[in-house]
Enzyme design. Structure first.
Site, short mmCIF file in Angstrom:
data_model
loop_
_atom_site.label_atom_id
_atom_site.label_comp_id
_atom_site.label_asym_id
_atom_site.label_seq_id
_atom_site.Cartn_x
_atom_site.Cartn_y
_atom_site.Cartn_z
N GLU A 82 0.74 -1.30 -0.05
CA GLU A 82 -0.02 0.08 0.06
C GLU A 82 0.80 1.35 -0.01
O GLU A 82 1.82 1.57 0.63
CB GLU A 82 -0.96 0.10 1.06
CG GLU A 82 -1.80 1.10 1.18
CD GLU A 82 -2.97 0.96 2.39
OE1 GLU A 82 -3.32 -0.09 2.65
OE2 GLU A 82 -3.23 2.11 2.90
N LYS A 274 -7.38 -0.65 11.54
CA LYS A 274 -6.53 -1.35 10.35
C LYS A 274 -5.59 -0.17 10.09
O LYS A 274 -4.52 -0.86 9.45
CB LYS A 274 -7.63 -1.16 9.18
CG LYS A 274 -7.27 -1.90 7.57
CD LYS A 274 -6.47 -1.01 6.95
CE LYS A 274 -6.00 -1.68 5.74
NZ LYS A 274 -5.20 -0.92 4.65
N ASP A 290 4.13 -14.19 12.14
CA ASP A 290 2.64 -14.70 11.69
C ASP A 290 2.01 -13.59 11.85
O ASP A 290 1.51 -13.39 13.02
CB ASP A 290 2.40 -15.70 12.48
CG ASP A 290 0.83 -16.27 12.17
OD1 ASP A 290 0.38 -15.94 11.58
OD2 ASP A 290 0.74 -17.59 12.85
N HIS A 388 -2.54 9.65 -1.08
CA HIS A 388 -2.72 8.38 -1.78
C HIS A 388 -2.77 8.42 -3.01
O HIS A 388 -2.20 7.49 -3.62
CB HIS A 388 -4.20 8.00 -1.08
CG HIS A 388 -3.86 6.54 -0.46
ND1 HIS A 388 -3.29 6.23 0.82
CD2 HIS A 388 -4.51 5.82 -0.63
CE1 HIS A 388 -3.54 5.03 1.11
NE2 HIS A 388 -4.34 4.57 0.02
C1 MEV Z 1 -6.05 2.93 5.05
O1 MEV Z 1 -5.18 1.49 4.54
C2 MEV Z 1 -6.05 3.11 6.46
C3 MEV Z 1 -7.01 4.15 7.02
O2 MEV Z 1 -8.30 3.81 6.34
C4 MEV Z 1 -6.82 4.33 8.39
C5 MEV Z 1 -7.97 5.02 8.95
O3 MEV Z 1 -8.77 5.47 8.32
O4 MEV Z 1 -7.73 5.65 10.23
C6 MEV Z 1 -6.55 5.69 6.33
#
Ligand code: MEV
Length: 437
Positions: A82, A274, A290, A388
Site C-alpha cells: 500500500e 486497520k 505470523d 494516496h
Molecule cells: C487505509 O489503509 C487506512 C486508513 O483507512 C486508516 C484510518 O482510516 O484511520 C486511512
C-alpha cells in the site's frame, strides 16, 4: 551510533538507498541486503516451507526513517503493497523525535495454551482437583522444552475456567501460561498442552478435546507512547483552491476528535485499527512473523471490554502537546519459523539490531502508533486521498501498461484531472503513442 535520519532518501535509486542504510548502521557486519534484491527465499527453501509450492510472491520492502524507540535510532523494514504507509510512518516518527521518539515497554512474553476438557460430571469439583495438582502439572509442563528453559522460559501458571452453558453443555478450559522468551511460542505451547492432556484427563475423569495456543495473547502486551509538540503539527498545503493552512492546535484537536470517533463507534474503530495494522503488519511480515496471529490478537483485544474499540488513544498533555498511546498483544519471535529460515527476514531483524523478541515488539507497536497518527492527521485535515492518489495513480498507470517516464506523466495527468482510473490511463497512453506517430 546508528542513525535513522537519512536526508534525500526518497529521491535516491534503490542501489543508493541500500548503500545509505549500510552506512547509517553503526555495526561491524551489516545485514545481507542482497536477500532483499533477490526476494531472499530460494525455491528449495520455499518448497520446505509450505505444501504444493509452484513459485514465489514478492512484495515491496521499504525502510521507515526517523524512528527512535527507547532512545535508540532504528531503521524499520516494512513489507506491504500500500502506498503512503512508509512515508506516513517516517514523517510521524520525525515529529515524535522532538520529544524523544517513542517510549515502549513489553510484559514478559507469556503465551496462553488452552485445553478444553469435556465429559465432566461435576465442573466445580474437577476445577478444584486440577488446582490441587497445579504444582505437579506446572513442573511437568516446565520440563517439556529444555532449550526454552535454558533461556529462562517455561511454564508459569495454570488457570481453570468453567463454561456452564454452551451448545454441548458445560465444560472446563485449562489455561497454561507459558513464557516463550524470544519465540513466537505456538510450537512450544501446543506441545506442552498436548503433553499435559493425559494428566488432566486422569485428574478430572473427563476428556481433553482441543489443545491449542490462544491468539488472544493478552498476557504478552506491547505498549508505546509518544508526544508531539503542538507547534510542530502546524502545516500548509497547496490545493487547487489555494493554500490551506492548519494551526498546530487545529491538527491536534482534529486528531483527538478522530480518535473519539473510533473510541465509541465500532464501524470507525475497525478502520482506525486497520490503519494501526498497516504499520504493525508490515514489520511483522518483513521479519517473517505470523501476521494472522497478530491480526487475530489485535482485534480480539480491541473488544476486550465488550465493545470493539480503538487500540490507541489520543489526547493532550498539560502543555497542550499531542499525546498518543497504543497497547496491544504482540506475539512475535526472532528465533524459529520463517524468521530463522527466510534470508530477507533475517536481514530485517539484523537491520533493526534487536536482540530479543520484546525489543522487536517495542519497535512494532511504535510503528503502529506512528502509522495511526499519520492516518488521523491526514483524515483530520486535507483528507486521505491527496497523498494516496499520486502513488495510487502510478500503480494504475503501470497496470495500464505505462513504463519509464510515462508512469509519472500519466499519473500526474490523472491526479490533476482527479480521475484515477485504468481506462483513463489507457486513453492517455494511447494519445501519447498517437502523438509520436
Ligand atoms: C487505509 O489503509 C487506512 C486508513 O483507512 C486508516 C484510518 O482510516 O484511520 C486511512
Amino acid at each position: 551510533m546508528t542513525t535513522s535520519r537519512i536526508s534525500g532518501f526518497y529521491n535516491m535509486t534503490l542501489e543508493e538507498r541500500r548503500e545509505k542504510i549500510t552506512e547509517a548502521l553503526a555495526v561491524q557486519t551489516p545485514p545481507d541486503l542482497a536477500a532483499w534484491t533477490s526476494g531472499g527465499l530460494s525455491a528449495e527453501a520455499a518448497d520446505h516451507m509450505i505444501e504444493n509450492v509452484v513459485g514465489m510472491h514478492s512484495l515491496p520492502l521499504g525502510i521507515a526513517l526517523n524512528f527512535q524507540v527507547n532512545g535508540r535510532d532504528v531503521l524499520v523494514p516494512m513489507t506491504l503493497e500500500e502506498p503512503s504507509v512508509v512515508a506516513g510512518a517516517s514523517f510521524m516518527a520525525k515529529l515524535a523525535r522532538a520529544s524523544g521518539g517513542f517510549q515502549a515497554t513489553t510484559t514478559d512474553p507469556l503465551m496462553i495454551g488452552q485445553m478444553q476438557v469435556i465429559n465432566i460430571a461435576n465442573l466445580n469439583e474437577a476445577k478444584l482437583k486440577i488446582y490441587e495438582k497445579k504444582a505437579e502439572l506446572l513442573e511437568e509442563a516446565d520440563s517439556i522444552d529444555p532449550i526454552l528453559k535454558k533461556f529462562g522460559g517455561g511454564a508459569r501458571d495454570l488457570e481453570v475456567r468453567i463454561f456452564n452453558d454452551s451448545p454441548i453443555g458445560g465444560f472446563l478450559v485449562v489455561h497454561l501460561i507459558y513464557d516463550v522468551r524470544d519465540a513466537m511460542g505456538a510450537n512450544a505451547v501446543n506441545t506442552a498442552c498436548e503433553r499435559l492432556a493425559p494428566k488432566i484427563e486422569a485428574i478430572t475423569g473427563g476428556k481433553v478435546h482441543l489443545r491449542i495456543l490462544s491468539n488472544l495473547a493478552d498476557r504478552r502486551i506491547a505498549r508505546a507512547r509518544c508526544t508531539v509538540p503542538v507547534k510542530d503539527l502546524a502545516f500548509e498545503t497547496v490545493t487547487q483552491d489555494g493554500i490551506l493552512r492548519y494551526s498546530g492546535e487545529q491538527v491536534r484537536d482534529g486528531i483527538i476528535a478522530a480518535y473519539a470517533f473510533a473510541a465509541v463507534d465500532p464501524y470507525r474503530a475497525a478502520t482506525h485499527n486497520k490503519g494501526i495494522m498497516n504499520g504493525v503488519d508490515s514489520v511483522v511480515i518483513a521479519t517473517g512473523n505470523d501476521w494472522r496471529a497478530i491480526e487475530a490478537g489485535a482485534h480480539a483485544y480491541a473488544v476486550k471490554n465488550g465493545q470493539y474499540t480503538s487500540l490507541s488513544t489520543w489526547g493532550k498533555d498539560a502543555e497542550g502537546n499531542l499525546v498518543g498511546t497504543l497497547e496491544m498483544p504482540m506475539a512475535v519471535g526472532i528465533v524459529g519459523g520463517a524468521t530463522k529460515v527466510h534470508p530477507a527476514a533475517q536481514a530485517a531483524v539484523k537491520l533493526m539490531g534487536v536482540k530479543t523478541a520484546n525489543e522487536l515488539a517495542e519497535i512494532i507497536v511504535s510503528v503502529g502508533l506512528a502509522q495511526n497518527m499519520a492516518a488521523l492527521r491526514a483524515l483530520a485535515t486535507e483528507g486521505i486521498q491527496r497523498g494516496h492518489m499520486s502513488l495510487h495513480a502510478r500503480q494504475v498507470a503501470i497496470a495500464a501498461g505505462a513504463t519509464g517516464e510515462m508512469v509519472e506523466k500519466v499519473a500526474a495527468q490523472m491526479v490533476a484531472e482527479k480521475v484515477v482510473r485504468i481506462d483513463r490511463a489507457e486513453e492517455l497512453l494511447k494519445q501519447n503513442n498517437e502523438g509520436k506517430r
